[in-house]
Design an enzyme around this catalytic site. Structure first.
Site, PDB file in Angstrom:
ATOM      1  N   SER A  86       0.833  -1.201   0.000  1.00 48.40           N
ATOM      2  CA  SER A  86       0.000   0.000   0.000  1.00 48.40           C
ATOM      3  C   SER A  86       0.870   1.255   0.000  1.00 48.40           C
ATOM      4  O   SER A  86       1.712   1.417  -0.870  1.00 48.40           O
ATOM      5  CB  SER A  86      -0.956  -0.043   1.198  1.00 48.40           C
ATOM      6  N   HIS A 195      -7.947   0.748  -1.776  1.00 45.57           N
ATOM      7  CA  HIS A 195      -7.665  -0.323  -2.746  1.00 45.57           C
ATOM      8  C   HIS A 195      -8.913  -0.933  -3.363  1.00 45.57           C
ATOM      9  O   HIS A 195      -9.017  -2.147  -3.528  1.00 45.57           O
ATOM     10  CB  HIS A 195      -6.778  -1.391  -2.108  1.00 45.57           C
TER      11      HIS A 195
END
Length: 310
Positions: A86, A195
């Site tokens: 991430s 995401h």
């Protein structure tokens, strides 16, 4: 035998994570550099209250990861790949040599602000352990609605997957997963549905900002957590950092590829040990250590030992 520096994402943060870092001149210098660039003392921004902010968390994760990796490099430890989970992808891009730290700091601060402002309430993420991917995909498909959407977000391991979306949708997915045999299914302390396609507007704005920043060909390959592939093209890395926020994290795919290509030591930058534990479970034949647990000296010794056996 090759070495990977890994950089954790949101969820790994801990109160006082910056002020508790090892005493090292390179770490102190990086913390001061970041404070000067942002115009504030970062050591005052890693309290439990401050870390409720997505912006504070993401900035702190970038700074801690880059500071530790720089210190390891200064002590002679060298990586063959850099991989970030991430927001950790920005630290990986810096240490790979593709992106300058000041630019990464500005971009990560913007990323956090865009994410924080996009969803003020009613959204988040949840983690499911212990059921196969296909089964969870079916649960999400049955649960999904336009009013309360939920998506698969992080493929951390074959049986550890994170979902993102509306809180109501997530709660239904978690309840069904528990009924169908999940070992663990619970909400995460994250207030943004990262995401997934809900963050496509954030990705577009981030892409515009990334266009203004120079990228270089990295000195070592950058492992994409979005595609599960290694990248050497600067433009591909630029695109990856933009799109990563709105696409699932395929961490297990990326880590598997690195192991297939000869990675035998994974060193996780502070804070925490999330990526270390994932690697230990998925790849018991390799060595995986957390700098936060093992310390810089031990990590350097291990890195040099593995490099000597190449």
């Amino acid at each position: 035998m090759s070495v990977v520096f890994t950089f954790p994402g949101q969820g790994s943060q801990e109160p006082h994570m910056l002020r508790s870092m090892p005493r090292h001149p390179v770490i102190a210098g990086t913390l001061q550099e970041a404070s000067d660039l942002l115009g504030e003392d970062l050591l005052l921004r890693d309290t439990e209250d401050a870390l409720r902010s997505t912006v504070a968390v993401q900035v702190a994760l970038l700074v801690s990861g880059v500071a530790a990796a720089r210190a390891l490099q200064a002590e002679g430890a060298r990586a063959d790949w850099a991989a970030g989970h991430s927001v950790g992808a920005f630290g990986a891009a810096v240490i790979a040599g593709s992106l300058d730290f000041p630019a990464a700091l500005t971009l990560v601060k913007l990323r956090g602000e865009l994410m924080e402002n996009a969803f003020r309430q009613g959204y988040g993420m949840g983690v499911v352990l212990g059921i196969p991917q296909q089964k969870l995909e079916n649960i999400v498909a049955r649960t999904f609605s336009r009013e309360e959407p939920v998506y698969l977000a992080n493929y951390n391991a074959p049986d550890q997957i994170v979902v993102a979306g509306s809180v109501q949708g997530i709660e239904r997915v978690l309840a069904t997963a528990r009924q169908e045999g999940a070992r663990k299914a619970e909400r995460l302390q994250v207030s943004v549905p990262s995401h997934c396609r809900l963050l496509e507007p954030v990705a577009a704005k981030l892409a515009d900002a990334l266009k203004q920043v120079p990228f270089r060909k990295p000195a070592i390959p950058y492992a994409s957590n979005r595609t599960g592939r290694t990248l050497l093209d600067p433009e591909a890395i630029r695109e990856d950092l933009a799109l990563g926020v709105s696409h699932p994290v395929r961490w297990h795919e990326a880590a598997s590829l690195l192991v297939e290509r000869g990675a035998r030591l994974f060193i996780e930058m502070p804070p925490g040990r999330v990526l270390t534990n994932l690697a230990k479970t998925a790849f018991p034949s390799i060595r995986s250590v957390s700098a936060a647990d093992s310390g810089l000296k031990t990590c350097c010794i291990l890195a040099n030992r593995f490099k000597a056996n190449d």
